[in-house]
Scaffold this motif. Structure first.
Motif, mmCIF file in Angstrom:
data_model
loop_
_atom_site.group_PDB
_atom_site.id
_atom_site.type_symbol
_atom_site.label_atom_id
_atom_site.label_comp_id
_atom_site.label_asym_id
_atom_site.label_seq_id
_atom_site.Cartn_x
_atom_site.Cartn_y
_atom_site.Cartn_z
ATOM 1 N N ARG A 218 0.847 -1.189 0.000
ATOM 2 C CA ARG A 218 0.000 0.000 0.000
ATOM 3 C C ARG A 218 0.883 1.240 0.000
ATOM 4 O O ARG A 218 1.927 1.270 0.663
ATOM 5 C CB ARG A 218 -0.884 0.047 1.244
ATOM 6 N N LYS A 219 0.430 2.240 -0.725
ATOM 7 C CA LYS A 219 1.088 3.549 -0.682
ATOM 8 C C LYS A 219 -0.004 4.603 -0.636
ATOM 9 O O LYS A 219 -0.859 4.658 -1.527
ATOM 10 C CB LYS A 219 1.990 3.767 -1.895
ATOM 11 N N MET A 220 -0.009 5.388 0.426
ATOM 12 C CA MET A 220 -1.016 6.428 0.628
ATOM 13 C C MET A 220 -2.422 5.847 0.530
ATOM 14 O O MET A 220 -3.332 6.430 -0.059
ATOM 15 C CB MET A 220 -0.810 7.561 -0.386
ATOM 16 N N ASP B 5 10.260 2.744 -1.633
ATOM 17 C CA ASP B 5 10.479 4.014 -0.943
ATOM 18 C C ASP B 5 9.755 3.987 0.401
ATOM 19 O O ASP B 5 8.902 3.135 0.667
ATOM 20 C CB ASP B 5 10.021 5.188 -1.816
ATOM 21 N N GLU B 6 10.091 4.930 1.252
ATOM 22 C CA GLU B 6 9.659 4.878 2.652
ATOM 23 C C GLU B 6 8.155 5.039 2.829
ATOM 24 O O GLU B 6 7.613 4.720 3.896
ATOM 25 C CB GLU B 6 10.387 5.950 3.464
ATOM 26 N N GLU B 7 7.449 5.507 1.809
ATOM 27 C CA GLU B 7 6.002 5.670 1.928
ATOM 28 C C GLU B 7 5.239 4.384 1.604
ATOM 29 O O GLU B 7 4.025 4.329 1.779
ATOM 30 C CB GLU B 7 5.519 6.793 1.012
ATOM 31 N N VAL B 8 5.952 3.366 1.140
ATOM 32 C CA VAL B 8 5.312 2.102 0.787
ATOM 33 C C VAL B 8 5.298 1.176 2.001
ATOM 34 O O VAL B 8 6.319 0.988 2.665
ATOM 35 C CB VAL B 8 6.044 1.413 -0.378
ATOM 36 N N LYS B 9 4.144 0.600 2.280
ATOM 37 C CA LYS B 9 4.014 -0.393 3.339
ATOM 38 C C LYS B 9 3.766 -1.754 2.698
ATOM 39 O O LYS B 9 2.838 -1.907 1.903
ATOM 40 C CB LYS B 9 2.852 -0.058 4.264
#
Length: 207
Positions: free
Chosen positions: A165-167, A184-188
């Motif tokens: 998930r991203k945002m 990147d750091e925003e991706v879970k």
């Protein structure tokens, strides 16, 4: 969500089998090569296994080994279920799909449709993530479409499903099992799921 592993020592202690039995069953194909996972620990390298799968497989081998040869066992446990077909009701009865999943993803199929193993695997994978509460029904539509389009391209080679998930937006990626992934750091990363291990779980429901 990481899968639960069990070390080789813990496995031998828990099941009472010997080192020799474990590796003899591996040579016979009763335990897949991919279940032998080498990991670095403070003492060096150690072998681990997917806990749920290996314990279920050893339990079946121990229960059947007095009645069947190892070759017969390999055929029964590893190969046989791939030829199975089930209808919708049979899949619900065996807990392969939930009623909600069946109504959502199988309602357009003709009455009496029989589902081969590969189709059952895709539906089972979607249902597994739904039951875990990790995605919604609409995301399941996206995942099922991705599996339909891309999973056959691996031609039976081990691959992993990566759910990220991203945002708040979900994406699904299929990669070779040995691939390292960096985001990147925003991706879970919600889940990295071995499709081979998922197939083994499905086989256990068909036996």
């Amino acid at each position: 969500m990481e899968r639960e592993l069990i070390s080789k020592k813990e496995l031998l202690d828990a099941t009472g089998i010997s080192y020799g039995q474990l590796y003899r069953w591996k040579r016979k194909g009763l335990i897949p090569e991919e279940w032998f996972i080498r990991k670095s620990v403070f003492t060096g390298q150690e072998t681990f296994f997917p806990k749920e799968l290996i314990l279920a497989r050893i339990d079946k081998v121990l229960n059947l080994k007095d009645d069947l040869s190892l070759d017969e066992l390999a055929s029964k446990l590893v190969n046989g279920p791939v030829d199975a077909e089930l209808g919708k009701d049979g899949m619900i009865e065996r807990n392969i799909v939930s009623l909600i999943s069946a109504q959502r993803y199988m309602n357009r199929d003709e009455a009496g449709t029989m589902y081969p193993f590969d189709r059952m695997l895709k539906l089972f994978t979607v249902d597994m993530l739904l039951r875990a509460g990790e995605m919604g029904l609409e995301e399941g539509d996206v995942l099922l479409a991705a599996l339909e389009e891309h999973y056959p391209k691996f031609n039976g080679e081990p691959c992993d499903l990566v759910f990220i998930r991203k945002m708040g937006m979900a994406s699904f990626v299929l990669v070779t099992a040995s691939s390292a992934l960096y985001f990147d750091e925003e991706v879970k990363m919600v889940r990295r799921l071995s499709m081979q291990e998922t197939a083994e779980q499905l086989k256990s429901k068909l036996q």
